[in-house]
Design a protein around this motif. Sequence first.
Motif, PDB file in Angstrom:
ATOM      1  N   THR A   1       0.821  -1.222   0.000  1.00 13.52           N
ATOM      2  CA  THR A   1       0.000   0.000   0.000  1.00 13.52           C
ATOM      3  C   THR A   1       0.848   1.261   0.000  1.00 13.52           C
ATOM      4  OG1 THR A   1      -1.714  -1.194   1.217  1.00 13.52           O
ATOM      5  CG2 THR A   1      -1.832   1.211   1.202  1.00 13.52           C
TER       6      THR A   1
ATOM      7  N   ARG B   1       2.313   1.871  -3.388  1.00 11.05           N
ATOM      8  CA  ARG B   1       1.275   2.282  -4.337  1.00 11.05           C
ATOM      9  C   ARG B   1       0.890   3.746  -4.123  1.00 11.05           C
ATOM     10  NH1 ARG B   1      -2.049  -1.269  -3.093  1.00 11.05           N
ATOM     11  NH2 ARG B   1      -1.474  -2.825  -4.668  1.00 11.05           N
ATOM     12  N   VAL B   2       0.751   4.146  -2.855  1.00  9.77           N
ATOM     13  CA  VAL B   2       0.414   5.543  -2.559  1.00  9.77           C
ATOM     14  C   VAL B   2       1.529   6.474  -3.018  1.00  9.77           C
ATOM     15  CG1 VAL B   2       0.010   7.199  -0.699  1.00  9.77           C
ATOM     16  CG2 VAL B   2      -1.115   4.961  -0.654  1.00  9.77           C
ATOM     17  N   SER B   3       2.768   6.078  -2.807  1.00  3.90           N
ATOM     18  CA  SER B   3       3.894   6.899  -3.249  1.00  3.90           C
ATOM     19  C   SER B   3       3.910   7.052  -4.766  1.00  3.90           C
ATOM     20  CB  SER B   3       5.210   6.281  -2.775  1.00  3.90           C
ATOM     21  OG  SER B   3       5.251   6.192  -1.357  1.00  3.90           O
ATOM     22  N   SER B   4       3.628   5.957  -5.456  1.00  2.00           N
ATOM     23  CA  SER B   4       3.605   6.014  -6.926  1.00  2.00           C
ATOM     24  C   SER B   4       2.504   6.937  -7.416  1.00  2.00           C
ATOM     25  CB  SER B   4       3.408   4.607  -7.504  1.00  2.00           C
ATOM     26  OG  SER B   4       4.446   3.742  -7.106  1.00  2.00           O
ATOM     27  N   TYR B   5       1.303   6.811  -6.818  1.00  2.00           N
ATOM     28  CA  TYR B   5       0.185   7.673  -7.220  1.00  2.00           C
ATOM     29  C   TYR B   5       0.480   9.138  -6.904  1.00  2.00           C
ATOM     30  CZ  TYR B   5      -2.657   3.496  -7.966  1.00  2.00           C
ATOM     31  OH  TYR B   5      -3.160   2.309  -8.441  1.00  2.00           O
ATOM     32  N   THR B   6       1.179   9.384  -5.808  1.00  2.68           N
ATOM     33  CA  THR B   6       1.521  10.761  -5.436  1.00  2.68           C
ATOM     34  C   THR B   6       2.471  11.379  -6.449  1.00  2.68           C
ATOM     35  OG1 THR B   6       1.240  10.217  -3.084  1.00  2.68           O
ATOM     36  CG2 THR B   6       2.479  12.222  -3.626  1.00  2.68           C
ATOM     37  N   VAL B   7       3.469  10.607  -6.847  1.00  3.39           N
ATOM     38  CA  VAL B   7       4.424  11.108  -7.840  1.00  3.39           C
ATOM     39  C   VAL B   7       3.730  11.373  -9.166  1.00  3.39           C
ATOM     40  CG1 VAL B   7       6.475  10.511  -9.187  1.00  3.39           C
ATOM     41  CG2 VAL B   7       6.394   9.990  -6.743  1.00  3.39           C
TER      42      VAL B   7
ATOM     43  N   ALA C   1       0.538  12.014  -9.645  1.00  2.08           N
ATOM     44  CA  ALA C   1      -0.353  13.166  -9.484  1.00  2.08           C
ATOM     45  C   ALA C   1       0.421  14.474  -9.501  1.00  2.08           C
ATOM     46  CB  ALA C   1      -1.137  13.027  -8.177  1.00  2.08           C
ATOM     47  N   PHE C   2       1.614  14.475  -8.908  1.00  3.31           N
ATOM     48  CA  PHE C   2       2.432  15.693  -8.892  1.00  3.31           C
ATOM     49  C   PHE C   2       2.827  16.101 -10.302  1.00  3.31           C
ATOM     50  CE2 PHE C   2       6.748  17.474  -8.992  1.00  3.31           C
ATOM     51  CZ  PHE C   2       6.530  18.649  -8.301  1.00  3.31           C
TER      52      PHE C   2
END
Length: 272
Positions: free
Chosen positions: A3, A6-12, A14-15
């Motif tokens: 998790t 996955r959150v880190s990937s989505y954050t990058v 999104a940035f």
Amino acid sequence: MNTAARVSSYTVVAFFLAVILVPLFVLGTVSLQNSAGTINPLRLPETYFWSNYPKAIEVGNLVKYFSNSVSVLVMTLSVTLVCSIMAGYALRHGRAWKSDWFFSYFLVGMILPGFAGTIQSFLLLRELSLLNSHLGLAIIQVAGGMALPIFLYLQFFKTVPLEIEEAATIDGCSPVRIFWQVVVPLTLPVTSTCIIIIAINSWNDFFGPLVYLSSPASRTLPIGLMFFKTQYSANWPQLFAASVFVAMPITLLYMFVQRFIIKGLVGGAVKG
């Protein structure tokens, strides 16, 4: 993938998506706002002033500059593609030591900055009576932008099995026919990549037209946009509308050929 990853990937993602989309949003919203009112780049306008676009095109003489940019782009793109694909093919089939020497020579063009030979290029175009002409500017762009396409074509040709050409030779094809009817159609992915690279460099070229084109009638879009801002800097909606007009052709071209770009760039990475 856990998790946290996955959150880190989505954050990058999104940035970087915000980095791309926020400027486009500002460009679009400001171009549709009333120049007489308060401009808020992060808010959708209550009334959309689509008239900013035809006014910007008329006031900035953008149709003329668009025609000039297209003229330079067509000459640069056609000559660069033809010369690059022929050079890449020749380097692929040349003698080893000669090919390596010429390939190293072309690689120098990817290392040296484009403005390194500005004075010599200016004097040469003056001697040839090509200053302040679109042909002269196209020659400079071709000479300065051929190294990377040659590199891409050479790497692609190294992945093409020689058996294909040998089979065509057995069938009676001449070397010229093999090149144009057998080899060239195989280069669609790398050609699409070269098209967008060459087109972006030519369309957005600011330094070249600024140095080699002095007449207002011969200006390209980047130079015309600079003078639009100089003369009408208070009218930001029209300036942003003009910027959209300048960016739209290359954006549409990229959207059309983008599915081939990654395939063309990695054409020689997993074969050979």
